[in-house]
Design a protein around this motif. Structure first.
Motif, short mmCIF file in Angstrom:
data_model
loop_
_atom_site.label_atom_id
_atom_site.label_comp_id
_atom_site.label_asym_id
_atom_site.label_seq_id
_atom_site.Cartn_x
_atom_site.Cartn_y
_atom_site.Cartn_z
N ASN A 99 0.81 -1.22 0.00
CA ASN A 99 0.00 0.00 0.00
C ASN A 99 0.84 1.26 0.00
O ASN A 99 1.84 1.35 0.70
N THR A 101 0.97 4.88 1.44
CA THR A 101 0.32 5.46 2.63
C THR A 101 0.07 6.96 2.47
O THR A 101 -0.66 7.54 3.27
N ASN A 102 0.65 7.61 1.46
CA ASN A 102 0.32 9.02 1.26
C ASN A 102 -1.10 9.13 0.70
O ASN A 102 -1.61 8.20 0.08
N ARG A 105 -1.63 9.65 -4.01
CA ARG A 105 -1.58 8.59 -5.04
C ARG A 105 -1.24 9.13 -6.42
O ARG A 105 -1.80 8.71 -7.43
N GLU A 113 7.63 9.17 -0.83
CA GLU A 113 7.43 8.13 0.20
C GLU A 113 8.48 7.02 0.06
O GLU A 113 9.03 6.53 1.05
N ARG A 118 8.48 7.92 4.43
CA ARG A 118 7.35 8.59 5.13
C ARG A 118 6.45 9.25 4.09
O ARG A 118 6.89 9.54 2.97
N ALA A 119 5.21 9.50 4.50
CA ALA A 119 4.29 10.27 3.66
C ALA A 119 4.35 11.72 4.11
O ALA A 119 4.03 12.02 5.25
N ASP A 121 2.49 14.36 3.68
CA ASP A 121 1.22 14.87 3.17
C ASP A 121 1.01 16.37 3.34
O ASP A 121 0.25 16.99 2.61
N ASP A 298 -4.03 3.22 -4.52
CA ASP A 298 -3.06 3.07 -3.43
C ASP A 298 -2.43 1.68 -3.43
O ASP A 298 -1.57 1.40 -2.59
N GLU A 320 4.23 -1.71 3.09
CA GLU A 320 3.85 -0.35 2.71
C GLU A 320 4.99 0.32 1.95
O GLU A 320 6.16 -0.02 2.12
N ARG A 322 6.29 3.14 2.36
CA ARG A 322 7.27 3.80 3.24
C ARG A 322 8.27 2.82 3.86
O ARG A 322 9.21 3.25 4.52
N GLY A 344 8.34 4.14 8.22
CA GLY A 344 8.23 2.75 7.77
C GLY A 344 9.21 1.86 8.53
O GLY A 344 10.02 2.33 9.32
#
Ligand SMILES: [Zn+2]
Length: 353
Positions: A99, A101-102, A105, A113, A118-119, A121, A298, A320, A322, A344
């Motif tokens: 997946n 995670t942000n 998409r 990411e 990391r996302a 956002d 996603d 994920e 991340r 992550g």
């Protein structure tokens, strides 16, 4: 002849590195990360999509001989991506349940990411060309492994990687979009006349050949190769070209792996990680699209092949996007928790128990 006293340190000098090597669970000296923009799991994991196979609106006219040729050649996943399914999946790990995670998409948030674990956002909300707000895993590894700039390199078809891949401009070697590469003078010239329909991205074939020439000449320890055309042809509703570019992508991976295994600096000491920045839709209305509002955008996939990774094949394990950066850090024998801000975790199935 050596006395007992002087033999001990000499024995230690010779034996200690061997003992340390045996105790070190990590054998990965180099990591190569390859991405295919918006390459759908629906195509990679199943071959030609029956929903689109005879669809005139996506250039797969039922009466077309060219489309017939593709229907025959790309019917199964093994025929569409033979290296991926017969080598990579057999000798490494393939995860189909990954997946993003942000929340967005789209490409920049996805690559961010991947490269920062990391996302982001609150800052990276789309594809606007703004400088990466965080130190990337590429910059972290360059410092951590005390590498010169030329040994942490990125080649991409999309020019935005100048912003995406580094927090400090000029920290690593980046060749992105229609940019010349000193390692490949002829191809550098050609890319400016063999144009894509898109201003921001050159053809993946140039990105690949430029990266391969660079790899042979500079032997980077960390290399990213990022392809674009699987995304842009989909946006153009050209499923025929999407299929062609998935097959081309697979052939790039095959040549890359064969080249790595032929070079002493890389043979049996290199981990290849292959993934995508985002997914896309599963219906005739949204297969070509992605973003916040597209169901399933996603969902991505991931494959890992290298000396630390068991030959587990396709696994139902969840991961994920991340997690990729911490996994790279751990593969290179470093502690992922030293990379501050990443959320992550290393993907356990990438490592032998
Ligand atoms: Zn796109």
């Amino acid at each position: 002849m050596l006395g007992a006293r002087s033999a001990a340190p000499i024995l230690l000098t010779f034996l200690l590195p061997a003992l340390l090597l045996a105790a070190d669970p990590s054998h990965t000296r180099n990591v190569i990360l390859v991405t295919a923009d918006g390459l759908r799991w629906q195509d990679l994991f199943h071959g030609l999509d029956p929903l689109l196979a005879n669809e005139k609106s996506v250039s797969m006219d039922p009466a077309s001989k060219d489309a017939d040729d593709r229907r025959a050649r790309f019917a199964t996943r093994e025929s569409l991506a033979p290296f991926f399914w017969t080598t990579l999946a057999k000798k490494g790990v393939v995860l189909g349940n990954v997946n993003v995670t942000n929340a967005y998409r789209v490409s920049y948030p996805g690559y961010s990411e991947i490269l920062t674990g990391r996302a982001s956002d609150d800052i990276i909300k789309g594809n606007d060309p703004i400088q990466q707000p965080h130190e990337t895993v590429l910059e972290f590894l360059k410092a951590r492994l005390s590498l010169s700039k030329d040994r942490v390199a990125l080649f991409s078809s999309w020019d935005h990687f100048h912003y995406i891949a580094e927090h400090t401009p000029g920290a690593i070697f980046i060749n992105a979009g229609y940019q010349d590469s000193a390692s490949s003078p002829d191809l550098s010239r050609l890319q400016h006349v063999a144009l894509t329909p898109w201003d921001e991205a050159r053809h993946d074939a140039f990105t690949f050949e430029l990266a391969l020439d660079y790899l042979r000449q500079h032997q980077p320890r960390v290399l990213v190769i990022s392809f674009d055309e699987t995304d842009d042809w989909a946006h153009s509703h050209r499923y025929d070209r999407v299929l062609d570019m998935i097959a081309a992508f697979d052939a790039f991976l095959n040549r890359l792996w064969t080249t790595l295994q032929s070079m002493p600096a890389y043979r049996d000491s290199t981990t290849l990680i292959v993934t995508s920045d985002h997914g896309r839709g599963s219906t005739l209305a949204d297969w070509s699209d992605h973003g916040k509002k597209v169901t399933g955008a996603d969902k991505i996939w991931l494959a890992i092949l290298g000396p630390d990774t068991p030959a587990s094949g396709e696994l139902p394990v969840h991961a994920e996007q991340r997690d990729i950066a911490p996994t790279i850090i751990k593969l290179l024998g470093q502690n992922p928790s030293d990379y501050k801000g990443a959320t992550g975790s290393p993907i356990q199935s990438a490592f032998r128990p």
